[in-house]
Design a protein around this motif. Structure first.
Motif, PDB file in Angstrom:
ATOM      1  N   ASN A 168     156.852  29.147 -14.825  1.00  8.45           N
ATOM      2  CA  ASN A 168     157.490  29.411 -13.533  1.00  8.45           C
ATOM      3  C   ASN A 168     158.449  28.278 -13.195  1.00  8.45           C
ATOM      4  OD1 ASN A 168     156.063  31.824 -12.999  1.00  8.45           O
ATOM      5  ND2 ASN A 168     154.241  30.591 -12.522  1.00  8.45           N
ATOM      6  N   THR A 169     159.250  28.468 -12.175  1.00  5.84           N
ATOM      7  CA  THR A 169     160.087  27.357 -11.734  1.00  5.84           C
ATOM      8  C   THR A 169     159.250  26.408 -10.880  1.00  5.84           C
ATOM      9  OG1 THR A 169     160.801  28.672  -9.866  1.00  5.84           O
ATOM     10  CG2 THR A 169     162.251  28.652 -11.799  1.00  5.84           C
ATOM     11  N   PHE A 170     159.759  25.196 -10.733  1.00  5.76           N
ATOM     12  CA  PHE A 170     159.053  24.175  -9.954  1.00  5.76           C
ATOM     13  C   PHE A 170     159.120  24.548  -8.474  1.00  5.76           C
ATOM     14  CE2 PHE A 170     158.951  19.816  -8.049  1.00  5.76           C
ATOM     15  CZ  PHE A 170     157.672  19.486  -8.468  1.00  5.76           C
ATOM     16  N   LYS A 216     156.005  15.846   0.379  1.00  2.00           N
ATOM     17  CA  LYS A 216     156.903  16.994   0.484  1.00  2.00           C
ATOM     18  C   LYS A 216     156.156  18.310   0.423  1.00  2.00           C
ATOM     19  CE  LYS A 216     161.166  14.891  -0.961  1.00  2.00           C
ATOM     20  NZ  LYS A 216     162.232  14.860  -1.962  1.00  2.00           N
ATOM     21  N   GLY A 217     154.829  18.250   0.415  1.00  4.14           N
ATOM     22  CA  GLY A 217     154.046  19.474   0.478  1.00  4.14           C
ATOM     23  C   GLY A 217     153.676  20.064  -0.872  1.00  4.14           C
ATOM     24  N   TYR A 218     153.882  19.291  -1.941  1.00  2.00           N
ATOM     25  CA  TYR A 218     153.433  19.786  -3.244  1.00  2.00           C
ATOM     26  C   TYR A 218     151.938  19.555  -3.396  1.00  2.00           C
ATOM     27  CZ  TYR A 218     158.335  20.255  -4.496  1.00  2.00           C
ATOM     28  OH  TYR A 218     159.647  20.624  -4.529  1.00  2.00           O
ATOM     29  N   ARG A 219     151.323  20.356  -4.261  1.00  2.00           N
ATOM     30  CA  ARG A 219     149.880  20.280  -4.484  1.00  2.00           C
ATOM     31  C   ARG A 219     149.589  19.334  -5.644  1.00  2.00           C
ATOM     32  NH1 ARG A 219     148.336  25.557  -6.400  1.00  2.00           N
ATOM     33  NH2 ARG A 219     146.272  24.628  -6.360  1.00  2.00           N
ATOM     34  N   VAL A 220     148.926  18.233  -5.365  1.00  2.00           N
ATOM     35  CA  VAL A 220     148.708  17.206  -6.382  1.00  2.00           C
ATOM     36  C   VAL A 220     147.213  16.953  -6.572  1.00  2.00           C
ATOM     37  CG1 VAL A 220     149.195  14.837  -7.074  1.00  2.00           C
ATOM     38  CG2 VAL A 220     150.886  16.094  -5.708  1.00  2.00           C
ATOM     39  N   ARG A 221     146.767  16.975  -7.802  1.00  2.00           N
ATOM     40  CA  ARG A 221     145.413  16.535  -8.146  1.00  2.00           C
ATOM     41  C   ARG A 221     145.529  15.437  -9.191  1.00  2.00           C
ATOM     42  NH1 ARG A 221     142.629  22.531  -8.727  1.00  2.00           N
ATOM     43  NH2 ARG A 221     143.424  23.320  -6.747  1.00  2.00           N
ATOM     44  N   CYS A 222     144.402  14.815  -9.513  1.00  2.00           N
ATOM     45  CA  CYS A 222     144.513  13.768 -10.536  1.00  2.00           C
ATOM     46  C   CYS A 222     143.246  13.624 -11.349  1.00  2.00           C
ATOM     47  CB  CYS A 222     144.886  12.430  -9.907  1.00  2.00           C
ATOM     48  SG  CYS A 222     143.488  11.509  -9.273  1.00  2.00           S
ATOM     49  N   ILE A 223     143.442  13.096 -12.535  1.00  2.00           N
ATOM     50  CA  ILE A 223     142.339  12.601 -13.356  1.00  2.00           C
ATOM     51  C   ILE A 223     142.644  11.130 -13.614  1.00  2.00           C
ATOM     52  CG2 ILE A 223     141.262  12.684 -15.635  1.00  2.00           C
ATOM     53  CD1 ILE A 223     141.836  15.686 -15.726  1.00  2.00           C
ATOM     54  N   THR A 224     141.694  10.284 -13.310  1.00  2.00           N
ATOM     55  CA  THR A 224     141.925   8.854 -13.546  1.00  2.00           C
ATOM     56  C   THR A 224     140.590   8.181 -13.798  1.00  2.00           C
ATOM     57  OG1 THR A 224     143.275   7.000 -12.829  1.00  2.00           O
ATOM     58  CG2 THR A 224     141.828   7.992 -11.149  1.00  2.00           C
ATOM     59  N   LYS A 225     140.640   6.935 -14.274  1.00  2.00           N
ATOM     60  CA  LYS A 225     139.438   6.264 -14.773  1.00  2.00           C
ATOM     61  C   LYS A 225     138.461   5.868 -13.666  1.00  2.00           C
ATOM     62  CE  LYS A 225     140.458   2.631 -17.063  1.00  2.00           C
ATOM     63  NZ  LYS A 225     141.146   1.680 -17.960  1.00  2.00           N
ATOM     64  N   GLU A 226     139.014   5.386 -12.560  1.00  2.83           N
ATOM     65  CA  GLU A 226     138.159   4.751 -11.555  1.00  2.83           C
ATOM     66  C   GLU A 226     137.994   5.627 -10.320  1.00  2.83           C
ATOM     67  OE1 GLU A 226     136.836   1.736 -11.906  1.00  2.83           O
ATOM     68  OE2 GLU A 226     137.960   0.886 -13.611  1.00  2.83           O
ATOM     69  N   THR A 246     153.487  25.204  -7.442  1.00  2.48           N
ATOM     70  CA  THR A 246     153.166  24.542  -8.714  1.00  2.48           C
ATOM     71  C   THR A 246     151.927  23.657  -8.544  1.00  2.48           C
ATOM     72  OG1 THR A 246     155.517  24.515  -9.302  1.00  2.48           O
ATOM     73  CG2 THR A 246     154.076  22.982 -10.480  1.00  2.48           C
ATOM     74  N   SER A 247     150.976  23.851  -9.395  1.00  4.95           N
ATOM     75  CA  SER A 247     149.781  23.013  -9.361  1.00  4.95           C
ATOM     76  C   SER A 247     150.020  21.796 -10.262  1.00  4.95           C
ATOM     77  CB  SER A 247     148.583  23.841  -9.846  1.00  4.95           C
ATOM     78  OG  SER A 247     147.494  22.987 -10.068  1.00  4.95           O
ATOM     79  N   ILE A 248     150.078  20.626  -9.639  1.00  6.54           N
ATOM     80  CA  ILE A 248     150.449  19.403 -10.371  1.00  6.54           C
ATOM     81  C   ILE A 248     149.212  18.554 -10.626  1.00  6.54           C
ATOM     82  CG2 ILE A 248     151.867  17.308 -10.316  1.00  6.54           C
ATOM     83  CD1 ILE A 248     153.650  18.796  -8.217  1.00  6.54           C
ATOM     84  N   LEU A 249     149.051  18.131 -11.850  1.00  4.42           N
ATOM     85  CA  LEU A 249     147.945  17.235 -12.195  1.00  4.42           C
ATOM     86  C   LEU A 249     148.524  15.931 -12.735  1.00  4.42           C
ATOM     87  CD1 LEU A 249     144.869  16.735 -12.675  1.00  4.42           C
ATOM     88  CD2 LEU A 249     145.214  17.733 -14.974  1.00  4.42           C
ATOM     89  N   ILE A 250     148.151  14.833 -12.092  1.00  3.82           N
ATOM     90  CA  ILE A 250     148.598  13.523 -12.582  1.00  3.82           C
ATOM     91  C   ILE A 250     147.447  12.892 -13.348  1.00  3.82           C
ATOM     92  CG2 ILE A 250     149.325  11.211 -11.870  1.00  3.82           C
ATOM     93  CD1 ILE A 250     150.680  12.529  -9.448  1.00  3.82           C
ATOM     94  N   ILE A 251     147.725  12.500 -14.566  1.00  3.61           N
ATOM     95  CA  ILE A 251     146.674  11.837 -15.345  1.00  3.61           C
ATOM     96  C   ILE A 251     147.016  10.354 -15.428  1.00  3.61           C
ATOM     97  CG2 ILE A 251     145.507  11.720 -17.584  1.00  3.61           C
ATOM     98  CD1 ILE A 251     145.741  14.699 -17.802  1.00  3.61           C
TER      99      ILE A 251
END
Lengths: 288, 288
Positions: A2-4, A29-39, A8-13
């Motif tokens: 899809n276009t951005f 800006k209202g984007y959906r952000v999740r993350c995977i990180t060490k701590e 858009t479901s965003i995952l930051i690693i």
């Protein structure tokens, strides 16, 4: 793909200083952000700031499967290892991007390891902070800054457009494209050489008390001498030949200038200074 | 010599970026500032801003005779020539100071030419702007900055105290004393070497379009590559031996770092980077 968009479901690693800055810019800006990180503490910090919806310290198949866009904000070798170990978890149709400071030795290797239907488009945000950790993240560094995308023949026009839209959403002023090799040569000069110089300037004269006498020029030239040694040693070695050649060009020009000084050639020094002055005006940051 | 006070009649000779910044800082705090400078437009500008009481483009005996403190903010050779030509106009009891970036070849020569009863105490404000002209003057650059006084055996404790009070009135955070020779060695490293490096970095690779890809590190390292070529060529030549020796120390350290990279010595590079990181924290500007 899809276009951005806001859907858009965003995952930051990797929620460090850059990953965190992405999360700040995008969530604002209202984007959906999740993350995977060490701590866990970094996830807690980001949740408290409201810059992610959720996060996990585990390599969560669920988060990965749900992501339309995954941003890898890791040290280069950790990024490559991650793809090797967990690439099978990636869902068809997910677009991957990164923030890695070298491209030649990374992009091809990552692209070769990906499952069918998963595309990796590399990018380099030319903005950062000399401190590490999500608590130093700051999305304002992207304003007026440059964003470089390094597509290869494996990339689709859709992925390039998607990545451009990401750069715009992050707030970058100029978005451009280079091949990974062009990028690395450019970066050897614009970023890696400057770090070598700053470190050298900081260590070539360790007389005491000098902080009492310094002005802003020395402070400016050594700001980046506060350096993440693990990351930068890795980046230098991944781009060794290009960096060595830029170091040599600098050393040669420096020796030439020394010779003008030694021989008292005022006109010669002034001519170089005027060239520098004219050329430097090109590099002023666009007003934001 | 009276102490430095609101009654002190201050004359600035040379209303450029530094002279203008002195005028701004001092007039804001209620000190009485006049000036002698080359261009009427600069006087008009300063009068309009209200940072001087009056000014003249002539070497006015009246302004000079009335001054308790004269600040010379001129290029080094123009300062020395001024004293040679107009020193006889100076009134007994007037204190002279300067802002010159080199001291060894200037201070002794000026002190030797002065009429009896006129004292010159040299000082170097370690703050500036990369642009020339009174319209770029900005007294905020002095906040948090360093002020170096370089007394000789010809100076009285009263003059040193007077000059310290001037530095405080200007807003400097740290005021210290060095001999002219110590100053020049220090400045060869902290200020002149940094300008050589910035100019070299700006001219050693003139590939087109690089401004599209740059980040802040390159901008920071080259801010001072916008350089007043007349003034800096003069400053470099007046401090040639000290600068050559600092350039050599830098070049040696740079070559050593290159060798660590060439041989792939990651631990060696990281050790230098960690030394740089620790040392750089000393140089952070005091918060104001």
């Amino acid at each position: 793909m899809n276009t951005f968009s806001k859907d858009t479901s965003i995952l930051i690693i990797g929620l460090g200083v850059i990953g965190g800055s992405y999360a700040k810019a995008l969530s604002k800006k209202g984007y959906r952000v999740r993350c995977i990180t060490k701590e866990q503490k970094d996830i807690d910090y980001a949740l408290e700031l409201g810059i992610i919806e959720s996060g996990s310290t585990e390599i969560s198949g669920e988060l990965i499967q749900d992501a339309d866009l995954i941003v890898f904000a890791l040290y280069p070798h950790i990024f490559v290892d991650w793809i090797r170990e967990h690439g099978h978890l990636l869902r068809k149709g997910t677009l991957l991007t990164d923030v890695t400071g070298v491209k030649g030795q990374i992009v091809g290797e990552v692209q070769a390891m990906l499952p069918d239907g998963v595309e990796f488009i590399a990018a380099h945000p030319m903005a950062g902070r000399e401190s590490s950790g999500v608590e130093y993240s700051d999305d304002r560094v992207f304003l007026g800054a440059n964003f470089i995308i390094t597509p290869t023949e494996k990339n689709t026009p859709e992925a390039v457009a998607f990545c451009r839209a990401l750069g715009e959403a992050l707030g970058f002023a100029r978005i451009s494209e280079l091949t990974p090799e062009e990028h690395d040569e450019m970066i050897a000069f614009l970023s890696q050489l400057t770090h070598c110089i700053a470190v050298t300037l900081m260590t070539c004269n360790e007389a005491p008390m000098m902080e009492q006498y310094t002005g802003d020029s020395f402070r400016d030239l050594t700001r980046i001498a506060k350096i993440n040694d693990v990351m930068w040693a890795e980046l230098f070695l991944l781009n060794k030949d290009a960096l060595l050649s830029q170091m040599d060009a600098f050393a040669k020009e420096f020796a030439d200038f020394r010779e003008l000084l030694r021989t008292g050639d005022s006109d010669g020094m002034r001519a170089v200074m005027r060239r520098a002055t004219v050329r430097r005006t090109l590099f002023d940051k666009p007003k934001t």
